[in-house]
Write a protein that holds these residues in place. Structure first.
Motif, PDB file in Angstrom:
ATOM      1  N   ARG A 149      43.883  32.961  42.863  1.00 16.23           N
ATOM      2  CA  ARG A 149      43.781  33.659  41.557  1.00 16.23           C
ATOM      3  C   ARG A 149      43.064  34.883  41.589  1.00 16.23           C
ATOM      4  O   ARG A 149      42.530  35.289  42.579  1.00 16.23           O
ATOM      5  N   TYR A 150      42.990  35.461  40.470  1.00 15.76           N
ATOM      6  CA  TYR A 150      42.121  36.628  40.509  1.00 15.76           C
ATOM      7  C   TYR A 150      40.707  36.500  39.946  1.00 15.76           C
ATOM      8  O   TYR A 150      40.542  35.445  39.388  1.00 15.76           O
ATOM      9  N   ASP A 151      39.816  37.305  40.731  1.00 18.17           N
ATOM     10  CA  ASP A 151      38.287  36.877  40.576  1.00 18.17           C
ATOM     11  C   ASP A 151      37.564  38.070  39.940  1.00 18.17           C
ATOM     12  O   ASP A 151      37.594  39.045  40.400  1.00 18.17           O
ATOM     13  N   ALA A 152      37.387  37.756  38.625  1.00 17.42           N
ATOM     14  CA  ALA A 152      36.761  38.933  37.843  1.00 17.42           C
ATOM     15  C   ALA A 152      35.366  39.096  38.109  1.00 17.42           C
ATOM     16  O   ALA A 152      34.635  40.011  37.846  1.00 17.42           O
ATOM     17  N   GLU A 153      34.640  38.356  39.023  1.00 16.84           N
ATOM     18  CA  GLU A 153      33.397  38.291  39.435  1.00 16.84           C
ATOM     19  C   GLU A 153      33.073  39.181  40.579  1.00 16.84           C
ATOM     20  O   GLU A 153      31.965  39.372  41.349  1.00 16.84           O
ATOM     21  N   THR A 154      34.115  39.647  41.291  1.00 16.45           N
ATOM     22  CA  THR A 154      34.150  40.148  42.649  1.00 16.45           C
ATOM     23  C   THR A 154      34.790  41.502  42.380  1.00 16.45           C
ATOM     24  O   THR A 154      35.938  41.576  42.202  1.00 16.45           O
ATOM     25  N   PRO A 155      34.271  42.372  42.938  1.00 18.50           N
ATOM     26  CA  PRO A 155      35.192  44.046  42.994  1.00 18.50           C
ATOM     27  C   PRO A 155      36.445  43.839  43.819  1.00 18.50           C
ATOM     28  O   PRO A 155      36.399  43.172  45.032  1.00 18.50           O
ATOM     29  N   VAL A 156      37.537  44.266  43.266  1.00 16.94           N
ATOM     30  CA  VAL A 156      38.549  44.102  44.073  1.00 16.94           C
ATOM     31  C   VAL A 156      38.434  45.183  45.241  1.00 16.94           C
ATOM     32  O   VAL A 156      39.135  44.415  46.082  1.00 16.94           O
ATOM     33  N   GLU A 157      37.879  45.896  45.377  1.00 17.36           N
ATOM     34  CA  GLU A 157      37.720  46.597  46.683  1.00 17.36           C
ATOM     35  C   GLU A 157      37.095  45.774  47.645  1.00 17.36           C
ATOM     36  O   GLU A 157      37.243  45.692  48.945  1.00 17.36           O
ATOM     37  N   GLU A 158      36.076  44.772  47.262  1.00 14.10           N
ATOM     38  CA  GLU A 158      35.435  43.864  48.336  1.00 14.10           C
ATOM     39  C   GLU A 158      36.672  43.236  48.768  1.00 14.10           C
ATOM     40  O   GLU A 158      36.601  42.844  50.007  1.00 14.10           O
ATOM     41  N   THR A 159      37.196  42.362  47.903  1.00 12.96           N
ATOM     42  CA  THR A 159      38.274  41.585  48.172  1.00 12.96           C
ATOM     43  C   THR A 159      39.452  42.194  49.339  1.00 12.96           C
ATOM     44  O   THR A 159      39.636  41.456  50.226  1.00 12.96           O
ATOM     45  N   LEU A 160      39.850  43.222  48.803  1.00 15.38           N
ATOM     46  CA  LEU A 160      41.027  43.938  49.730  1.00 15.38           C
ATOM     47  C   LEU A 160      40.345  44.443  51.023  1.00 15.38           C
ATOM     48  O   LEU A 160      41.142  44.277  51.946  1.00 15.38           O
ATOM     49  N   ARG A 161      39.470  44.792  51.138  1.00 22.32           N
ATOM     50  CA  ARG A 161      38.483  45.158  52.491  1.00 22.32           C
ATOM     51  C   ARG A 161      38.521  43.877  53.523  1.00 22.32           C
ATOM     52  O   ARG A 161      38.786  44.062  54.587  1.00 22.32           O
ATOM     53  N   ALA A 162      38.229  42.714  52.700  1.00 22.90           N
ATOM     54  CA  ALA A 162      38.195  41.528  53.547  1.00 22.90           C
ATOM     55  C   ALA A 162      39.434  41.216  53.931  1.00 22.90           C
ATOM     56  O   ALA A 162      39.505  40.791  55.284  1.00 22.90           O
ATOM     57  N   LEU A 163      40.474  41.280  53.196  1.00 24.14           N
ATOM     58  CA  LEU A 163      41.725  40.917  53.475  1.00 24.14           C
ATOM     59  C   LEU A 163      42.104  41.700  54.742  1.00 24.14           C
ATOM     60  O   LEU A 163      42.933  41.474  55.598  1.00 24.14           O
ATOM     61  N   ASP A 164      41.977  43.096  54.531  1.00 27.82           N
ATOM     62  CA  ASP A 164      42.346  44.217  55.437  1.00 27.82           C
ATOM     63  C   ASP A 164      41.783  43.911  56.813  1.00 27.82           C
ATOM     64  O   ASP A 164      42.416  43.998  58.034  1.00 27.82           O
ATOM     65  N   ASP A 165      40.336  43.656  56.981  1.00 25.86           N
ATOM     66  CA  ASP A 165      39.519  43.123  57.959  1.00 25.86           C
ATOM     67  C   ASP A 165      40.240  41.976  58.725  1.00 25.86           C
ATOM     68  O   ASP A 165      40.359  42.046  60.069  1.00 25.86           O
ATOM     69  N   LEU A 166      40.680  40.952  58.228  1.00 25.14           N
ATOM     70  CA  LEU A 166      41.355  39.875  58.426  1.00 25.14           C
ATOM     71  C   LEU A 166      42.637  40.303  59.196  1.00 25.14           C
ATOM     72  O   LEU A 166      42.919  39.561  60.337  1.00 25.14           O
ATOM     73  N   VAL A 167      43.589  41.248  58.618  1.00 26.11           N
ATOM     74  CA  VAL A 167      44.827  41.481  59.210  1.00 26.11           C
ATOM     75  C   VAL A 167      44.313  42.281  60.590  1.00 26.11           C
ATOM     76  O   VAL A 167      44.989  42.152  61.609  1.00 26.11           O
ATOM     77  N   ALA A 168      43.481  43.244  60.468  1.00 24.99           N
ATOM     78  CA  ALA A 168      43.193  43.834  61.552  1.00 24.99           C
ATOM     79  C   ALA A 168      42.479  43.119  62.869  1.00 24.99           C
ATOM     80  O   ALA A 168      42.845  43.483  63.936  1.00 24.99           O
ATOM     81  N   SER A 169      42.032  41.993  62.544  1.00 22.03           N
ATOM     82  CA  SER A 169      41.551  41.096  63.493  1.00 22.03           C
ATOM     83  C   SER A 169      42.722  40.323  64.118  1.00 22.03           C
ATOM     84  O   SER A 169      42.451  39.644  65.193  1.00 22.03           O
TER      85      SER A 169
END
Length: 324
Positions: free
Chosen positions: A122-142
């Motif tokens: 779901r969408y998390d209004a309490e977390t910056p979207v940038e933080e979420t997207l960077r975490a996902l990108d790092d998981l892909v990079a790993s």
């Protein structure tokens, strides 16, 4: 089986996918779940969807165990993160901490080295979207995740996330998982157009409206024994559909399906798959025979005339009228 690209990616998923919400790890026994997964795989389904929150990880365990007998590269395994997994303040949402920790936990429960599609449940209004997207990108990079997606985000939220990702040079989101069926069509207004423009494919859940679009529930009659609507643990998910006007329209849709040589469930799935922006329709199953019937939707042809007649029937449902 037929396969479609997942959004703008090169990944191909079966038009029918198999999910595990409210079934595997809970209502369905493990042996039966394994039979369903094996039957699905042997009949061309390569897309299997689950989530960490489904029965607090038990569905992931069942799915992972059942898929072990198949070559890992031969199927697409999807799971999700967002909903609470414990009582702590960081045991939920889309913070970097929760995403990273739950990805590792999901990998362990699934018994695999990588997740093909990792989705924000779901969408998390309490977390910056940038933080979420960077975490996902790092998981892909790993290498722990191959592709990232979302679930039930609005058109505006998708547009915002795609813009942030482009600005930061992150790998793009490839999918959205919304509810979509003949009765609930909200994604047609904004989500589908935005997703097609930005390269996100839809992997829709509840294409049979929690079983209502199988025709098993009749107007003026009690829900069949053993059905989801008769189960106190699961009937909350179909309450909005269990109305006399909805069930009356479903009977008309079933008659229309028979006229074109299909069952209602096949008709409903073919109707969802008529949308070019839909990559896969995720079904649930408690026995292989249900999967067998649903697979008949792949070759069911819906003409413009049939689609128009379906829209006319659906327009009788207050609050669920087709979008014009």
């Amino acid at each position: 089986m037929k396969y479609r690209r997942l959004g703008g990616s090169g990944l191909k998923v079966s038009e029918i996918g198999l999910g595990s919400w409210l079934t595997y790890g809970d209502a369905t026994e493990k042996d039966t779940a394994r039979e369903c997964i094996r039957y699905a795989y042997e009949n061309g389904i390569n897309f299997f969807d689950t989530a960490n929150a489904y029965n607090r990880g038990e569905a992931e365990k069942v799915m992972g165990e059942a898929l072990k007998e198949f070559r890992r590269s031969s199927y697409v395994l999807a799971t999700k993160v967002y909903f609470p997994m414990d009582a702590g303040p960081n045991d939920r949402g889309l913070s970097r901490k929760h995403i990273m920790e739950q990805c590792d936990a999901s990998l362990k429960r699934l018994g695999t080295d990588y997740i093909d599609l990792y989705q924000c449940h779901r969408y998390d209004a309490e977390t910056p979207v940038e933080e979420t997207l960077r975490a996902l990108d790092d998981l892909v990079a790993s290498g722990k995740v191959l592709y990232a997606g979302i679930s039930e985000w609005t058109g505006a939220q998708i547009t915002d996330a795609v813009g942030i990702g482009k600005r930061l040079g992150l790998r793009p989101l490839v999918s959205n998982q919304p509810i979509y069926n003949m009765i609930e069509r909200y994604i047609e207004k904004e989500v589908l157009p935005v997703s097609e423009r930005e390269g996100l494919g839809q992997v829709v859940f509840s294409p049979l409206a929690q079983g209502v679009l199988t025709g098993k529930y009749k107007p003026g009659q009690a829900a069949p024994s053993g059905s989801r609507a008769a189960n106190d643990r699961t009937n909350f998910v179909i309450n909005s559909y269990m109305r006399e006007d909805v069930l009356a329209c479903v009977q008309k849709l079933e008659q229309l399906a028979g006229e074109i040589g299909g069952t209602l469930s096949q008709f409903a799935l073919a109707w969802v798959l008529r949308q070019p922006g839909v990559s896969s329709a995720i079904i649930g199953s408690s026995r292989p025979s249900q999967i067998k019937e649903n697979l008949g939707a792949i070759d069911l042809v819906l003409t413009d005339e049939v689609l128009a007649r379906a829209d006319e029937i659906l327009s009788e449902i207050e609050g669920f009228a087709p979008l014009r």
